[in-house]
Design an enzyme around this catalytic site. Structure first.
Site, PDB file in Angstrom:
ATOM      1  CB  CYS A  68      -0.951   0.007   1.192  1.00 38.23           C
ATOM      2  SG  CYS A  68      -0.126   0.325   2.754  1.00 38.23           S
ATOM      3  CG  ASP A  91      25.266   4.251 -11.107  1.00 39.34           C
ATOM      4  OD1 ASP A  91      26.043   4.930 -10.384  1.00 39.34           O
ATOM      5  OD2 ASP A  91      24.048   4.442 -11.144  1.00 39.34           O
TER       6      ASP A  91
HETATM    7 ZN   LIG Z   1       0.651  -1.678   3.690  1.00 37.70          ZN
END
Ligand SMILES: [Zn+2]
Length: 411
Positions: A175, A328
């Site tokens: 999330c 890099d």
């Molecule tokens: Zn979460």
């Protein structure tokens, strides 16, 4: 199959040694050739049958009827970017995921791309058991998304007091909210949960407790509802706790014996340049430790292991930027080099194609260093100074050269 950005060679080789110690015949890519070609070569070399060795593609070697493998187990480490290709043809019963860290940026782009390639490969693979480092939220999330059976290992207590500032992967993969940690071990590894969506560290099936890092590694492994097993190993470095946990977990899940575990560990040789110790000079009094340090997580772990040794020491750092190293070298800025301002470190010498970048990086945290034209010269100078405790940290392409030179000095 062993996959993950750090520790897969040690883990896979240790698993091979454990299987061989029980009398099994094992096919493996021990030397760490872990791209598709290396995996194919390992299998083709072990192939028998009508076309046998001629059946060079691992397709034929693995599937027959053109050939078969004269082995009980194949034990393969596979580069994350090669996993998709390899999993199309090989269907492992177990896949170890050691953890996902920022590594070799140039070859695959950022860690997200690696994650995506690996995720796709794992999601599409036939049923297998994923044996995962549950302390790593990136790995745990990937595993959770798949329908595979999951077995996890982790360290259930705070062991090192390191302040470590790598931030990648500390947001919830599900999330995007910042993860909350009870504590960190290093990088994004620790005991974590997402306050927003409920994602969190899985229940740990094989947990380490009572971890001691010196004079050698020792800890208990506790499987849920069974008696703890004390492990000791002539190794240093906290990351080896994870490598050992992974192997122990797989053996137990395969219903194989772990009785000989400590015995095998006691004679286990770290492979080429991973914490290898050389004794050189008059009466072999001068000790040189060579280790690979190719990304921030690895480097920080090397620094921790080195600082646990409280005797005076000199340090050589060699940074190259050849194709295999990644062009890099900006990752140097993610390593906690300020910790090298330690009273036990007498001198620091930098070398390699990007010696100047390394020197600048140290200068930025107010640490003086000298520059040497090559690693041989750097080692010679320190040994001529009478250094009895030398650490040589190198990235990938510098390893071979340093190893060969030290091996020569030892003879
Ligand atoms: Zn979460």
């Amino acid at each position: 199959m062993t996959c993950g950005t750090n520790g897969k060679t040690t883990t896979n080789n240790l698993l091979c040694s454990m299987l061989e110690a029980q009398g099994f015949r094992v096919v493996s890519n021990r030397l760490g050739a872990n791209m598709v070609e290396g995996v194919a070569a390992a299998l083709a070399t072990a192939a028998k049958g009508p076309l046998g060795y001629l059946a060079v593609g691992y397709l034929a070697a693995a599937k027959g009827p053109l050939g078969y493998l004269a082995a009980d187990f194949a034990c393969l480490e596979v580069d994350e970017a090669s996993a998709a290709r390899v999993l199309q043809d090989l269907h492992p019963d177990f896949m170890i995921l050691t953890g996902l860290f920022r590594d070799q940026l140039d070859r695959y782009g950022e860690i997200d791309l690696t994650m995506k390639a690996l995720e796709k490969a794992i999601l599409e693979a036939p049923d297998m058991t994923l044996v995962i480092n549950g302390d790593d939220p990136l790995t745990a999330y990937l595993a959770k998304k798949s329908a595979h059976r999951i077995v996890s290992y982790g360290v259930n207590e705070k062991v090192t007091g390191d302040v470590d500032v790598i931030r990648e992967g500390r947001f919830c993969e599900n999330c995007g909210a910042p993860l909350q940690y009870d504590f960190y071990h290093f990088s994004q590894l620790g005991v974590y949960r997402c306050p927003s969506c409920g994602f969190g560290r899985p229940e740990i099936d094989y947990a380490a407790y009572g971890v001691r890092l010196s004079p050698q590694l020792s800890f208990d492994i506790q499987k849920i509802n069974s008696a703890p097993v004390r492990i000791s190993a002539p190794m240093t470095g906290f990351y080896n706790v994870y490598n050992i946990l992974a192997v122990f977990s797989v053996l137990r899940e395969m219903k194989l014996s772990t009785e000989m575990f400590s015995e095998v560990l006691s004679s286990f040789k770290p492979q080429f340049g991973r914490g290898e110790i050389f004794h050189v000079g008059e009466k072999r009094r001068q000790k040189v430790l060579l280790n690979l340090a190719k990304n921030p997580a690895g480097f920080n772990q090397n620094i921790s292991a080195m600082l646990q040794d409280r005797s005076p020491k000199d340090l050589i750092i060699v940074i190259n930027d050849n194709a295999q190293d990644g062009r890099d070298v900006s990752w140097l800025w993610d390593v906690d080099f300020d910790r090298l301002a330690d009273e036990t470190i007498r001198s620091i010498t930098v070398s390699g194609l990007r010696a100047l970048d390394m020197q600048l990086r140290l200068k930025y945290v107010d640490i003086k260093s000298e520059r040497a034209p090559d690693v041989e010269k750097a080692i010679d100078e320190r040994l001529a100074d009478g250094c009895e405790n030398l650490y040589v940290l190198v990235n990938y392409t510098a390893l071979y050269e340093a190893h060969k030179y030290l091996e020569g000095l030892e003879k």
